[in-house]
Structures are given as structure tokens and as C-alpha cells.
Design a protein around this motif. Structure first.
Motif, PDB file in Angstrom:
ATOM      1  N   SER A 120      -2.928  41.136  -0.769  1.00 18.52           N
ATOM      2  CA  SER A 120      -2.435  41.670  -1.934  1.00 18.52           C
ATOM      3  C   SER A 120      -2.295  40.482  -2.934  1.00 18.52           C
ATOM      4  N   GLN A 121      -1.569  39.363  -2.672  1.00 21.94           N
ATOM      5  CA  GLN A 121      -1.348  38.224  -3.279  1.00 21.94           C
ATOM      6  C   GLN A 121      -2.638  37.647  -3.852  1.00 21.94           C
ATOM      7  N   SER A 129       7.085  42.985  12.331  1.00 21.56           N
ATOM      8  CA  SER A 129       6.063  43.938  12.059  1.00 21.56           C
ATOM      9  C   SER A 129       6.374  45.306  12.572  1.00 21.56           C
ATOM     10  N   PRO A 130       6.564  46.137  11.638  1.00 18.27           N
ATOM     11  CA  PRO A 130       6.935  47.489  11.801  1.00 18.27           C
ATOM     12  C   PRO A 130       5.697  48.078  12.352  1.00 18.27           C
ATOM     13  N   PHE A 131       4.404  47.621  11.847  1.00 18.28           N
ATOM     14  CA  PHE A 131       3.042  47.994  12.249  1.00 18.28           C
ATOM     15  C   PHE A 131       3.041  48.119  13.663  1.00 18.28           C
ATOM     16  N   SER A 132       3.429  47.158  14.154  1.00 19.92           N
ATOM     17  CA  SER A 132       3.159  46.960  15.696  1.00 19.92           C
ATOM     18  C   SER A 132       3.858  47.992  16.437  1.00 19.92           C
ATOM     19  N   GLY A 133       4.980  48.616  16.104  1.00 18.24           N
ATOM     20  CA  GLY A 133       5.762  49.404  16.570  1.00 18.24           C
ATOM     21  C   GLY A 133       4.970  50.943  16.429  1.00 18.24           C
ATOM     22  N   SER A 135      -3.088  50.826  -0.749  1.00 17.22           N
ATOM     23  CA  SER A 135      -1.883  50.083  -0.290  1.00 17.22           C
ATOM     24  C   SER A 135      -1.833  48.524  -0.525  1.00 17.22           C
ATOM     25  N   TYR A 136      -3.049  47.967  -0.460  1.00 18.04           N
ATOM     26  CA  TYR A 136      -3.177  46.705  -0.977  1.00 18.04           C
ATOM     27  C   TYR A 136      -2.812  46.654  -2.392  1.00 18.04           C
ATOM     28  N   LEU A 137      -3.573  47.384  -3.212  1.00 22.76           N
ATOM     29  CA  LEU A 137      -3.729  47.384  -4.695  1.00 22.76           C
ATOM     30  C   LEU A 137      -2.052  47.765  -4.878  1.00 22.76           C
ATOM     31  N   ASN A 138      -1.121  48.656  -4.268  1.00 26.40           N
ATOM     32  CA  ASN A 138       0.184  48.951  -4.669  1.00 26.40           C
ATOM     33  C   ASN A 138       0.932  47.736  -4.417  1.00 26.40           C
ATOM     34  N   ALA A 139       0.714  47.025  -3.314  1.00 26.38           N
ATOM     35  CA  ALA A 139       1.637  45.931  -3.074  1.00 26.38           C
ATOM     36  C   ALA A 139       1.091  44.481  -4.121  1.00 26.38           C
ATOM     37  N   ILE A 155       6.884  42.554   1.240  1.00 25.63           N
ATOM     38  CA  ILE A 155       6.507  43.037   2.436  1.00 25.63           C
ATOM     39  C   ILE A 155       5.586  44.512   2.074  1.00 25.63           C
ATOM     40  N   ASN A 156       4.881  44.982   3.268  1.00 21.68           N
ATOM     41  CA  ASN A 156       4.111  46.124   2.949  1.00 21.68           C
ATOM     42  C   ASN A 156       3.519  46.758   4.343  1.00 21.68           C
TER      43      ASN A 156
END
Length: 519
Positions: free
Chosen positions: A77-78, A242-246, A58-62, A69-70
């Protein structure tokens, strides 16, 4: 502390403290040699980087697509994208991460020695723990934000110690830069600006600089939040940071919901009825933990990532007629829905949530599981094509020179973490009981700072996140360091009392002897 007379932070620059002190020069030389030798040996046995099959890609894709956003924060990733401008070598990446965390830890320790002057035995224990720490080697070999974030966190804490003890414009600028970078890498850093603002407020910085520094912190972090939220709104139509938090909230709530007896389940709001039905049916069909062993796990992240789970299946059902929606859009769109549903369930069953998520997660925080660090490359002998392309591998195969992919050297860490967490708590209590907060105002600031970070991170992790060794690296380092500083002070106070006690005993004995002679 035996070396209080050697604390020269008010008279000697930090540069002179390092370079004009023979003992400290020797530390720097030996530490540098140890870094090179250890990393060289480690890379002989592990020539390829290690991957978490999911997170790493996921990091490499971003990084590859330069995403704003990811699934995870985009800071790491940056960093990968920036490093790729200079090299495609995974060796350089892992070497940088190892040097970064080791130098950050060494800078942190030498700063503590400079300001607080613990006894040499404490210094040697801390240096040995940091320099020869096997966790750093395996953490730095992961293509993951864990090592990078732990390094930034150490620098953030170190710069806070400088702000409290010897502030300057340069220190303030570097602190703000490090804080902002940390804020873009991991959600745990959301508590960092609040701690920084409080520390700046109580520092000796002049009021104008305090206001300016605090304003810049608020501005930079606020702009990042607004930018991230705007990108999600463009993607999903809903502003969110943060969708992650949801997803995490819904996952956490499910661990409580699972243990609610079917006859005690309360009706949910109509907008959650379909999702709730799918979750109930799943729970009812997986009661047999021998047949479904993952259902015996407590306070994990299984429900939010695993295919076939109700959260993933409901997302697929929502988007089954929208083939144009990519994975990120689908995942992000569900964030607000799952956040509301998770809160809805937690409010209905608060005691189940405490008993079946918070309490087990507190146990995991106390003794964090080794998790992905237990196996090199997740136990696999290959990586996805994205990693092969990014690092210019000749093939997707990765290998080691070890007999097994298991990593046993970190198995002591959960026990060590449990011991250190307990000892730190009692050390702070004893420090207070011995009136240390009034007797040693210099050390008091450091204890307030380290203890606050330790407690806030524990609260954040236990109530809302997931505990694992790679996530808890920074808190463990804090606990180990400040525990030894406290033990050093407490033991020095105990030794100070012994001469007084001996004199009192001698005086008492003399008086008794004199009385007997008189009689």
C-alpha cells in the motif's frame, strides 16, 4: 557442467560479463524486446488492471488513508501511495510490476550463469521459462502484492548468492534494504531474516561486517515489529504483530473441527463456550455438502472471510453495541481471541488437524490452484468506486478484448508445479548420493540456500497458511531453477563416467580376445 571453464566470476566483473560477452549482450537485447512485445500484446487484450474483490481494495484503502496497519501488511500500500505521487495510471502500475518481476528474474538467472556456469541448453531453458512466462503477465496485471513480493524475493535470493560468492559492502547494503522491504509486504517474509543471518554467518564477509550487518537486520525488522505491534495496541488495547494469524489459525482449526463427530467433541474452556457453540451449530446445520458445496472444500480460507460464517458472526455479536468501532478495529480485536481458540482446538484434535488441514494443504502446495488468476477481475465487469477514483477511470466499468473473462493459459501450472517439486526433491537426493555436496563446494552453497528456502516456505505454507499459485510464484521459480542446475550437474557427472566405462570395456574385450588367442 560443461561450461565450468567459462566461469569468470573470479577474474571478470559482472558488468563485463554482461556487456563484453556477445552472447550475454544478445540475451539482454532479446529479453528487452520480448518484454516490450509481450506486454504490449497483453495490454491490448487487457487494457485495465485486474482486481481481487476484497484484497485489491483493501490495499487501495490503506494507500488512500495512509494507514500504518491494515488487514494485510502495509508495504505494498505504501508503494501504491508512492507511485501515485507520479502517476494515477493503472497502465504504469502494471507495466512497472511486469518490468520489475522480469528484470528481477533475469538478474537472478544471469547471476547463476555468472557464478555457476551451467551448460547453454540449461541456460536457454531457464531463459525461455522466465522471459516467456505467462504467469508474470497476469500476476503483474493484478492490483495485489503478489507480483511485487515475488520480485523482491527474487532480488533477496540473488543478493544472498552474491553474499555467499562475492560479498561487498554494496551488496550487503542492498541486501538489507531488499530484505526490509520484503518484510513489510508479506507475512511469508518472516522467515527471510533468519535465512539471511545464517547466510551472512557462513559467508566470507569479515567478522566485523557480519556482526554489523546482522545487527542492522535484527534492528530494522525488530523496529518494524515493535511499530506494528504498538499501532495495534493503540487501536485494540492489546499488543500484537499480526491479527491475521489469529484469524488464520481459527480458520485452519475449523477445517479439522468440522470432521470431529458430534459425540466425540470435547468440552472447551469457558471463555470459548459461546464461539464454540456457534461453530458447532453451524457444522451441524451444514452437513449436506450438496446443499452447502463450500463445506466440501478442504484447507481453504472460506471461514475467515465469508459473511455469515461463525467467525464473522461472533465478531459482529461482540461489537453489536459498539457502533463507534470501525471495521479494522473489530477485525484486529478478534485476532488474539481467535488465535487462542484456534490453538485450543488444534491441541484437542491434533490428528484431525493433520488429516483434514495439513495433508490437504500439502496437496494444494504440491499442485497450487490457479485461484483468482483463473478469471480476469474475479469474473466481474466493474470495480468499486475507490479504484475508479484512484486510477481516474471514467466509469467503474472495466473490459477486455477477449471473448471470455476466463484465463485458461495458466491451467498447466499446477501440473508443472507438481512435477518440478517432485523432481527437485529427487535431484537433491541424487546430488547427495553422488557426493555432490563434497565434490562441488561452489554449487553446494547454492543448493543449501535454494533448498532451505524451498523447504521452509513449504513448511510455513502447509502448516499455517493457504496455498495458491499467486502465493507460490517464488517457490516455483526456485524449484524450477535449482532443479535444472542439479540435473545439469548430475548429467555432466554421468557423461564423465562414460569414457572410463568404455575404456574398461575395451580393455576387458582385449583381454578376453588375448586369452582366447592364447588358448
Amino acid at each position: 557442467m560443461a561450461q565450468n571453464l567459462d566461469i569468470l566470476s573470479d577474474r571478470l566483473s559482472f558488468k563485463d560479463f554482461l556487456l563484453k560477452n556477445q552472447h550475454n549482450r544478445l540475451i539482454l537485447l532479446l529479453a528487452g524486446l520480448a518484454f516490450i512485445i509481450q506486454f504490449g500484446i497483453f495490454k491490448y487484450y487487457y487494457p485495465f488492471a485486474s482486481y481481487i474483490h476484497g484484497d485489491s481494495f483493501s490495499y487501495l484503502n490503506a494507500a488512500f488513508y495512509n494507514l500504518q496497519i491494515n488487514t494485510y501488511m502495509v508495504g505494498y500500500s505504501q508503494f501504491l501511495r508512492l507511485l501515485s505521487v507520479f502517476t494515477k495510471s493503472d497502465f504504469i502500475l502494471t507495466a512497472f510490476q511486469y518490468v520489475f518481476i522480469q528484470t528481477s528474474a533475469l538478474f537472478f538467472l544471469l547471476t547463476l550463469f555468472y557464478f555457476y556456469g551451467p551448460r547453454r541448453v540449461i541456460q536457454y531453458i531457464l531463459l525461455a521459462f522466465m522471459i516467456f512466462n505467462p504467469l508474470f503477465l497476469h500476476l503483474s496485471n493484478l492490483v495485489s502484492s503478489d507480483c511485487f513480493f515475488a520480485s523482491l524475493s527474487l532480488l533477496w535470493l540473488t543478493s544472498l548468492l552474491w553474499i555467499l560468492n562475492k560479498p561487498s559492502n554494496r551488496v550487503l547494503v542492498w541486501h538489507i534494504v531488499i530484505l526490509f522491504l520484503s518484510y513489510t509486504v508479506r507475512y511469508n517474509a518472516m522467515i527471510y531474516p533468519f535465512i539471511s543471518i545464517v547466510a551472512m554467518f557462513f559467508s566470507k564477509v569479515v567478522i566485523r561486517r557480519k556482526i554489523a550487518s546482522i545487527s542492522i537486520v535484527v534492528l530494522l525488522c525488530g523496529l518494524f515489529v515493535l511499530h506494528t505491534g504498538y499501532q495495534y495496541k493503540k487501536l485494540t488495547g492489546v499488543w500484537q504483530y499480526s491479527p491475521f494469524s489469529g484469524w488464520q489459525l481459527a480458520n485452519n482449526a475449523m477445517y479439522a473441527y468440522r470432521h470431529v463427530n458430534p459425540g466425540e467433541r470435547k468440552p472447551v474452556a469457558k471463555k470459548y463456550s459461546e464461539l464454540d457453540r456457534m461453530i458447532r451449530e453451524y457444522f451441524d446445520s451444514t452437513r449436506d455438502t450438496k446443499k452447502y458445496p463450500m463445506e466440501a472444500a478442504m484447507a481453504s480460507t472460506f471461514y475467515m472471510w465469508s459473511p455469515g460464517m461463525p467467525l464473522v458472526k461472533y465478531k459482529e455479536k461482540i461489537f453489536q453495541k459498539d457502533s463507534s468501532a470501525g471495521d479494522l478495529k473489530q477485525w484486529a480485536t478478534m485476532g488474539p481471541i481467535y488465535k487462542d481458540y484456534g490453538i485450543h482446538i488444534i491441541k484437542k484434535y491434533p490428528w484431525h488437524f493433520v488429516k483434514y488441514f495439513i495433508w490437504p494443504n500439502a496437496h494444494k502446495y504440491y499442485t497450487p490452484p490457479v485461484e483468482f488468476l483463473r478469471m480476469y477481475n474475479g469474473g466481474k465487469d466493474s470495480v468499486y468506486g475507490l479504484a475508479q477514483d484512484w486510477f481516474n477511470y471514467n466509469s467503474p466499468k472495466v473490459s477486455t478484448r477477449t471473448k471470455t473473462l476466463k484465463v485458461n493459459i495458466l491451467n498447466f501450472y499446477p501440473i508443472l508445479s507438481g512435477i518440478v517439486n517432485a523432481v527437485m526433491l529427487f535431484s537433491i537426493l541424487f546430488f547427495g548420493m553422488l557426493n555432490g555436496f563434497n565434490k562441488n563446494t561452489n554449487l553446494r552453497k547454492a543448493i543449501y540456500l535454494g533448498g532451505s528456502i524451498w523447504l521452509l516456505n513449504a513448511g510455513f505454507t502447509i502448516t499455517a497458511s493457504s496455498a495458491a499459485l499467486r502465493f507460490q510464484t517464488f517457490p516455483i521459480l526456485i524449484a524450477m531453477t535449482f532443479t535444472l542446475l542439479l540435473i545439469d550437474w548430475i548429467s555432466s557427472k554421468a557423461m564423465e563416467k562414460k569414457p572410463t566405462e568404455n575404456i574398461a570395456q575395451i580393455g576387458s574385450a582385449s583381454l578376453t580376445e588375448k586369452t582366447l588367442t592364447t588358448v
